[in-house]
Design a protein around this motif. Structure first.
Motif, PDB file in Angstrom:
ATOM      1  N   SER A  30      -8.869   0.800  -0.073  1.00 45.14           N
ATOM      2  CA  SER A  30      -9.225   0.383  -1.430  1.00 45.14           C
ATOM      3  C   SER A  30      -8.034   0.291  -2.367  1.00 45.14           C
ATOM      4  CB  SER A  30     -10.250   1.361  -2.014  1.00 45.14           C
ATOM      5  OG  SER A  30     -11.430   1.304  -1.260  1.00 45.14           O
ATOM      6  N   SER A  31      -6.867   0.756  -1.894  1.00 47.45           N
ATOM      7  CA  SER A  31      -5.701   0.653  -2.760  1.00 47.45           C
ATOM      8  C   SER A  31      -4.448   0.128  -2.063  1.00 47.45           C
ATOM      9  CB  SER A  31      -5.400   2.004  -3.428  1.00 47.45           C
ATOM     10  OG  SER A  31      -5.309   3.015  -2.466  1.00 47.45           O
ATOM     11  N   GLY A  70      -6.811   3.204  -6.694  1.00 50.89           N
ATOM     12  CA  GLY A  70      -6.240   1.881  -6.974  1.00 50.89           C
ATOM     13  C   GLY A  70      -6.259   1.585  -8.468  1.00 50.89           C
ATOM     14  N   LYS A 121      -8.727  -4.077  -2.833  1.00 45.70           N
ATOM     15  CA  LYS A 121      -7.586  -3.355  -3.426  1.00 45.70           C
ATOM     16  C   LYS A 121      -6.942  -4.136  -4.570  1.00 45.70           C
ATOM     17  CE  LYS A 121      -5.514  -3.899   0.786  1.00 45.70           C
ATOM     18  NZ  LYS A 121      -6.834  -3.973   1.191  1.00 45.70           N
ATOM     19  N   THR A 124      -9.154  -3.477  -7.560  1.00 40.43           N
ATOM     20  CA  THR A 124      -9.088  -2.091  -8.049  1.00 40.43           C
ATOM     21  C   THR A 124      -7.835  -1.889  -8.890  1.00 40.43           C
ATOM     22  OG1 THR A 124      -7.955  -1.146  -6.104  1.00 40.43           O
ATOM     23  CG2 THR A 124     -10.358  -1.216  -6.044  1.00 40.43           C
ATOM     24  N   ILE A 125      -6.721  -2.403  -8.392  1.00 40.00           N
ATOM     25  CA  ILE A 125      -5.454  -2.254  -9.117  1.00 40.00           C
ATOM     26  C   ILE A 125      -5.485  -3.081 -10.407  1.00 40.00           C
ATOM     27  CG2 ILE A 125      -2.973  -2.729  -9.004  1.00 40.00           C
ATOM     28  CD1 ILE A 125      -3.199  -1.988  -5.956  1.00 40.00           C
TER      29      ILE A 125
END
Length: 192
Positions: A30-31, A70, A121, A124-125
């Motif tokens: 996820s990151s 993230g 990801k 998320t970021i």
């Protein structure tokens, strides 16, 4: 190198620690990690269909927690690195406008990235980078990742091995088509 990473991930599906490995893979995917947890989750559900819901739950919770990491990466590194660079280039105002636009549709961006093959990801970021409200991000991530992992687990539990090839090849496309139809429906309702 990517092939070795994929092979390692697949081998972990047979490990007695498979749930822990799945949690770790879902968290870091996820990151930063390039391999999606589905690669590990699919053989795990096929090997133990009665544990499908537990496997989907572990993937969901771990993925959302990794998404929060993230978000933190985007939030904290933008403040310390990205913003000063943009200010020195005279682009800080344009970034503020972009942030507002992204956050206006942020719910949809997180939902779509959480369900489709688009790299989660990235969103998320970006959600942290644009300072999307954390509550919105978390709730949307829970909905999106639950949909993705529980649908996959349910299909595998119900249909077993024959559905594996379909999931690996077409599920991302099916989810993408579903999202397009959903958004198209909202747009149609808005303008009718």
């Amino acid at each position: 190198m990517l092939r070795r990473l994929y092979d390692w991930t697949m081998a972990q599906a047979e490990s007695p620690y498979a749930l822990w490995v799945l949690a770790g893979v879902a968290f870091i995917e996820s990151s930063v990690f390039p391999i999606p947890p589905d690669v590990l989750m699919i053989p795990m559900v096929l090997a133990a269909p009665r544990r499908a819901w537990l496997i989907a739950l572990v993937a969901t919770v771990s993925s959302v927690l990794g998404g929060i990491l993230g978000y933190g990466i985007g939030y904290f590194f933008y403040e310390s690195l990205g913003q000063p660079i943009l200010e020195s280039l005279g682009k800080a105002d344009k970034m503020a406008a972009f942030n507002a636009k992204f956050n206006d549709v942020g719910f949809w961006a997180v939902l779509i990235a959480g369900i489709t093959p688009f790299p989660y990801k990235v969103i998320t970021i970006m959600s942290g980078w644009t300072a999307m409200p954390l509550g919105t991000f978390i709730v949307t991530s829970i909905v999106a990742r639950s949909l993705r992992f529980f649908v996959v687990a349910g299909l595998l539990r119900a249909f077993g091995t024959p559905v594996r090839a379909f999931i690996e090849k077409y599920l991302g496309l099916v989810f993408t088509a579903f999202v397009i139809v959903l958004i198209g429906g909202f747009v149609l309702l808005k303008y009718i």
